[in-house]
Design a protein around this motif. Structure first.
Motif, PDB file in Angstrom:
ATOM      1  N   SER A 233     -11.780  28.605 -59.347  1.00  0.00           N
ATOM      2  CA  SER A 233     -13.042  28.403 -58.631  1.00  0.00           C
ATOM      3  C   SER A 233     -12.821  28.373 -57.129  1.00  0.00           C
ATOM      4  O   SER A 233     -13.626  28.905 -56.352  1.00  0.00           O
ATOM      5  N   CYS A 234     -11.723  27.750 -56.709  1.00  0.00           N
ATOM      6  CA  CYS A 234     -11.407  27.706 -55.277  1.00  0.00           C
ATOM      7  C   CYS A 234     -11.197  29.118 -54.741  1.00  0.00           C
ATOM      8  O   CYS A 234     -11.683  29.469 -53.673  1.00  0.00           O
ATOM      9  N   ARG A 235     -10.478  29.925 -55.491  1.00  0.00           N
ATOM     10  CA  ARG A 235     -10.218  31.301 -55.061  1.00  0.00           C
ATOM     11  C   ARG A 235     -11.522  32.087 -54.920  1.00  0.00           C
ATOM     12  O   ARG A 235     -11.697  32.875 -53.985  1.00  0.00           O
ATOM     13  N   HIS A 236     -12.453  31.856 -55.852  1.00  0.00           N
ATOM     14  CA  HIS A 236     -13.731  32.558 -55.779  1.00  0.00           C
ATOM     15  C   HIS A 236     -14.576  32.050 -54.617  1.00  0.00           C
ATOM     16  O   HIS A 236     -15.233  32.834 -53.917  1.00  0.00           O
ATOM     17  N   ILE A 237     -14.550  30.734 -54.388  1.00  0.00           N
ATOM     18  CA  ILE A 237     -15.331  30.158 -53.295  1.00  0.00           C
ATOM     19  C   ILE A 237     -14.819  30.663 -51.950  1.00  0.00           C
ATOM     20  O   ILE A 237     -15.601  30.988 -51.049  1.00  0.00           O
ATOM     21  N   VAL A 238     -13.492  30.771 -51.813  1.00  0.00           N
ATOM     22  CA  VAL A 238     -12.900  31.169 -50.546  1.00  0.00           C
ATOM     23  C   VAL A 238     -13.200  32.626 -50.213  1.00  0.00           C
ATOM     24  O   VAL A 238     -13.546  32.956 -49.077  1.00  0.00           O
ATOM     25  N   GLY A 239     -13.074  33.508 -51.197  1.00  0.00           N
ATOM     26  CA  GLY A 239     -13.265  34.919 -50.862  1.00  0.00           C
ATOM     27  C   GLY A 239     -13.821  35.788 -51.959  1.00  0.00           C
ATOM     28  O   GLY A 239     -13.857  37.019 -51.809  1.00  0.00           O
TER      29      GLY A 239
ATOM     30  N   ALA B 155      -7.066  33.146 -46.101  1.00  0.00           N
ATOM     31  CA  ALA B 155      -7.165  31.985 -46.978  1.00  0.00           C
ATOM     32  C   ALA B 155      -7.222  32.416 -48.441  1.00  0.00           C
ATOM     33  O   ALA B 155      -6.608  31.789 -49.320  1.00  0.00           O
ATOM     34  N   TRP B 156      -7.947  33.495 -48.720  1.00  0.00           N
ATOM     35  CA  TRP B 156      -8.051  34.012 -50.088  1.00  0.00           C
ATOM     36  C   TRP B 156      -6.690  34.473 -50.607  1.00  0.00           C
ATOM     37  O   TRP B 156      -6.337  34.236 -51.759  1.00  0.00           O
ATOM     38  N   ARG B 157      -5.905  35.126 -49.757  1.00  0.00           N
ATOM     39  CA  ARG B 157      -4.571  35.576 -50.165  1.00  0.00           C
ATOM     40  C   ARG B 157      -3.656  34.382 -50.422  1.00  0.00           C
ATOM     41  O   ARG B 157      -2.856  34.389 -51.364  1.00  0.00           O
ATOM     42  N   PHE B 158      -3.775  33.349 -49.591  1.00  0.00           N
ATOM     43  CA  PHE B 158      -2.959  32.152 -49.783  1.00  0.00           C
ATOM     44  C   PHE B 158      -3.301  31.479 -51.107  1.00  0.00           C
ATOM     45  O   PHE B 158      -2.413  31.125 -51.889  1.00  0.00           O
ATOM     46  N   VAL B 159      -4.596  31.301 -51.355  1.00  0.00           N
ATOM     47  CA  VAL B 159      -5.029  30.691 -52.614  1.00  0.00           C
ATOM     48  C   VAL B 159      -4.627  31.573 -53.794  1.00  0.00           C
ATOM     49  O   VAL B 159      -4.264  31.076 -54.864  1.00  0.00           O
ATOM     50  N   GLY B 160      -4.681  32.890 -53.600  1.00  0.00           N
ATOM     51  CA  GLY B 160      -4.281  33.799 -54.663  1.00  0.00           C
ATOM     52  C   GLY B 160      -2.822  33.647 -55.045  1.00  0.00           C
ATOM     53  O   GLY B 160      -2.459  33.717 -56.225  1.00  0.00           O
ATOM     54  N   ARG B 161      -1.954  33.429 -54.048  1.00  0.00           N
ATOM     55  CA  ARG B 161      -0.538  33.211 -54.350  1.00  0.00           C
ATOM     56  C   ARG B 161      -0.342  31.908 -55.119  1.00  0.00           C
ATOM     57  O   ARG B 161       0.503  31.835 -56.021  1.00  0.00           O
ATOM     58  N   LEU B 162      -1.098  30.881 -54.748  1.00  0.00           N
ATOM     59  CA  LEU B 162      -1.032  29.630 -55.503  1.00  0.00           C
ATOM     60  C   LEU B 162      -1.570  29.829 -56.914  1.00  0.00           C
ATOM     61  O   LEU B 162      -1.025  29.284 -57.886  1.00  0.00           O
ATOM     62  N   ASN B 163      -2.636  30.612 -57.024  1.00  0.00           N
ATOM     63  CA  ASN B 163      -3.273  30.833 -58.317  1.00  0.00           C
ATOM     64  C   ASN B 163      -2.319  31.501 -59.298  1.00  0.00           C
ATOM     65  O   ASN B 163      -2.384  31.255 -60.509  1.00  0.00           O
ATOM     66  N   ALA B 164      -1.398  32.320 -58.793  1.00  0.00           N
ATOM     67  CA  ALA B 164      -0.420  32.965 -59.665  1.00  0.00           C
ATOM     68  C   ALA B 164       0.524  31.958 -60.299  1.00  0.00           C
ATOM     69  O   ALA B 164       1.153  32.250 -61.317  1.00  0.00           O
ATOM     70  N   ARG B 165       0.605  30.752 -59.727  1.00  0.00           N
ATOM     71  CA  ARG B 165       1.457  29.681 -60.255  1.00  0.00           C
ATOM     72  C   ARG B 165       0.606  28.531 -60.798  1.00  0.00           C
ATOM     73  O   ARG B 165       1.068  27.403 -60.880  1.00  0.00           O
ATOM     74  N   HIS B 166      -0.620  28.845 -61.191  1.00  0.00           N
ATOM     75  CA  HIS B 166      -1.556  27.796 -61.598  1.00  0.00           C
ATOM     76  C   HIS B 166      -1.036  26.996 -62.797  1.00  0.00           C
ATOM     77  O   HIS B 166      -1.177  25.773 -62.833  1.00  0.00           O
ATOM     78  N   MET B 167      -0.455  27.650 -63.768  1.00  0.00           N
ATOM     79  CA  MET B 167       0.053  26.954 -64.945  1.00  0.00           C
ATOM     80  C   MET B 167       1.176  25.989 -64.564  1.00  0.00           C
ATOM     81  O   MET B 167       1.158  24.810 -64.964  1.00  0.00           O
TER      82      MET B 167
ATOM     83  N   LEU C 252       1.732  18.172 -54.780  1.00  0.00           N
ATOM     84  CA  LEU C 252       1.454  18.836 -56.051  1.00  0.00           C
ATOM     85  C   LEU C 252      -0.040  18.817 -56.367  1.00  0.00           C
ATOM     86  O   LEU C 252      -0.584  19.799 -56.884  1.00  0.00           O
ATOM     87  N   ILE C 253      -0.705  17.720 -56.057  1.00  0.00           N
ATOM     88  CA  ILE C 253      -2.141  17.625 -56.336  1.00  0.00           C
ATOM     89  C   ILE C 253      -2.911  18.650 -55.506  1.00  0.00           C
ATOM     90  O   ILE C 253      -3.788  19.354 -56.023  1.00  0.00           O
ATOM     91  N   TRP C 254      -2.589  18.755 -54.218  1.00  0.00           N
ATOM     92  CA  TRP C 254      -3.279  19.731 -53.381  1.00  0.00           C
ATOM     93  C   TRP C 254      -2.959  21.164 -53.815  1.00  0.00           C
ATOM     94  O   TRP C 254      -3.837  22.025 -53.831  1.00  0.00           O
ATOM     95  N   SER C 255      -1.705  21.411 -54.182  1.00  0.00           N
ATOM     96  CA  SER C 255      -1.329  22.758 -54.619  1.00  0.00           C
ATOM     97  C   SER C 255      -2.069  23.143 -55.882  1.00  0.00           C
ATOM     98  O   SER C 255      -2.577  24.265 -56.000  1.00  0.00           O
ATOM     99  N   TYR C 256      -2.151  22.210 -56.827  1.00  0.00           N
ATOM    100  CA  TYR C 256      -2.873  22.500 -58.068  1.00  0.00           C
ATOM    101  C   TYR C 256      -4.367  22.669 -57.805  1.00  0.00           C
ATOM    102  O   TYR C 256      -5.004  23.596 -58.321  1.00  0.00           O
ATOM    103  N   THR C 257      -4.945  21.797 -56.992  1.00  0.00           N
ATOM    104  CA  THR C 257      -6.383  21.853 -56.722  1.00  0.00           C
ATOM    105  C   THR C 257      -6.756  23.156 -56.026  1.00  0.00           C
ATOM    106  O   THR C 257      -7.733  23.822 -56.393  1.00  0.00           O
ATOM    107  N   LEU C 258      -5.982  23.545 -55.029  1.00  0.00           N
ATOM    108  CA  LEU C 258      -6.290  24.766 -54.286  1.00  0.00           C
ATOM    109  C   LEU C 258      -5.967  26.027 -55.072  1.00  0.00           C
ATOM    110  O   LEU C 258      -6.474  27.104 -54.742  1.00  0.00           O
ATOM    111  N   SER C 259      -5.128  25.917 -56.096  1.00  0.00           N
ATOM    112  CA  SER C 259      -4.811  27.094 -56.911  1.00  0.00           C
ATOM    113  C   SER C 259      -5.868  27.358 -57.976  1.00  0.00           C
ATOM    114  O   SER C 259      -5.764  28.342 -58.720  1.00  0.00           O
ATOM    115  N   CYS C 260      -6.886  26.525 -58.016  1.00  0.00           N
ATOM    116  CA  CYS C 260      -7.968  26.661 -59.002  1.00  0.00           C
ATOM    117  C   CYS C 260      -8.681  28.000 -58.850  1.00  0.00           C
ATOM    118  O   CYS C 260      -8.884  28.511 -57.741  1.00  0.00           O
TER     119      CYS C 260
END
Length: 273
Positions: free
Chosen positions: A209-215, A230-242, A199-207
């Motif tokens: 800022s992480c999405r912007h840094i990646v792509g 990697a940007w698409r993967f982080v983007g899918r996590l970002n959709a569940r950020h809350m 959960l910690i890694w999922s939340y951290t990578l869904s940030c």
């Protein structure tokens, strides 16, 4: 964020000259206050619990588990953990709980997180408390003044959060040892720590800022296929950020509580093998 002319127009809030003369505070008939009240209650509960545990300075190590609130343990006091991880970088002059050193970074990351900003802005500062409900403030300065201007440090807290997540990953690997530090063992606490670190890694990578840094700065995704994936993967996590924000907050609290119950002798860790 309002600046210049827009900011001057916002001075005086919803009762300022030129604004619609609506006497009612809002026209909503639903229970709009439930969401911000629930958010405030949840965050307040975590703040109370984490503050108690951070300053308790006890019951944070039960071999092979170390509380995520206290890891990495950098103070001299950590020597009392009988074989637990202890860097002792600060020496004996640090008399406060070692958790205070560590929690600054993950809490700073969460406090400046885009989702948590919305959560506590609405839940605590009523800025605004809900859609179509006016905020009870005379003016609006956004994040241009202290202390909210510190929200701009979010990216730097993200880098620190990556380091903390790395340390907690190492701690999770150590949970596959027994009390005698022999590998090849697994207990209920191992599952608790595995769920927590996932959960910690999922939340951290869904940030964001992480999405912007990646792509976020790429002009041609076709020239950077790895970063695009990697940007698409982080983007899918970002959709569940809350959802990940709340789940990881609960997960880290439960992991600490589990270690506390073991260390205080409430029960023994069930071992599977």
């Amino acid at each position: 964020m309002a600046t210049g002319t827009e900011h001057r127009h916002n001075v005086g809030g919803v009762r300022a000259p030129g604004r619609a003369a609506i006497t009612a505070a809002h026209l909503r008939t639903d229970r709009w206050w439930l969401a911000p009240a629930g958010t405030a209650a949840g965050l307040l509960a975590f703040v109370v619990y984490s503050t108690w545990r951070a300053f308790a300075n006890a019951d944070y190590y039960a071999s092979p588990y170390v509380s995520p609130f206290y890891s990495p343990c950098l103070a001299h006091d950590c020597q009392s953990m009988r074989g637990g991880p202890n860097a002792d970088l600060l020496g004996s002059w640090w008399g406060i709980s070692p958790a205070v050193i560590i929690l600054v970074f993950p809490l700073g990351f969460r406090l400046t997180c885009y989702y948590y900003r919305k959560a506590y802005y609405r839940g605590f500062w009523a800025s605004p408390p809900a859609c179509a409900v006016a905020e009870p403030h005379r003016g609006y300065t956004g994040e241009t003044r202290f202390p909210l201007i510190l929200q701009n440090l979010h990216r730097y807290f993200f880098y620190a959060a990556l380091l903390v997540a790395g340390v907690l990953t190492y701690d999770t690997a150590l949970t596959f040892r027994d009390a005698h530090h022999q590998w090849g063992h697994m207990g209920l606490g191992t599952l608790v720590f595995l769920a927590n670190i996932a959960l910690i890694w999922s939340y951290t990578l869904s940030c964001h800022s992480c999405r912007h840094i990646v792509g976020g700065q790429l002009k041609h995704f076709s020239r950077h296929p790895v970063r695009y994936r990697a940007w698409r993967f982080v983007g899918r996590l970002n959709a569940r950020h809350m959802q990940l924000a709340w789940a990881s907050l609960l997960g880290v609290a439960l992991a600490d509580l589990y270690v506390y119950l073991l260390a205080s002798g409430v029960f023994d860790d069930p071992r599977f093998f």
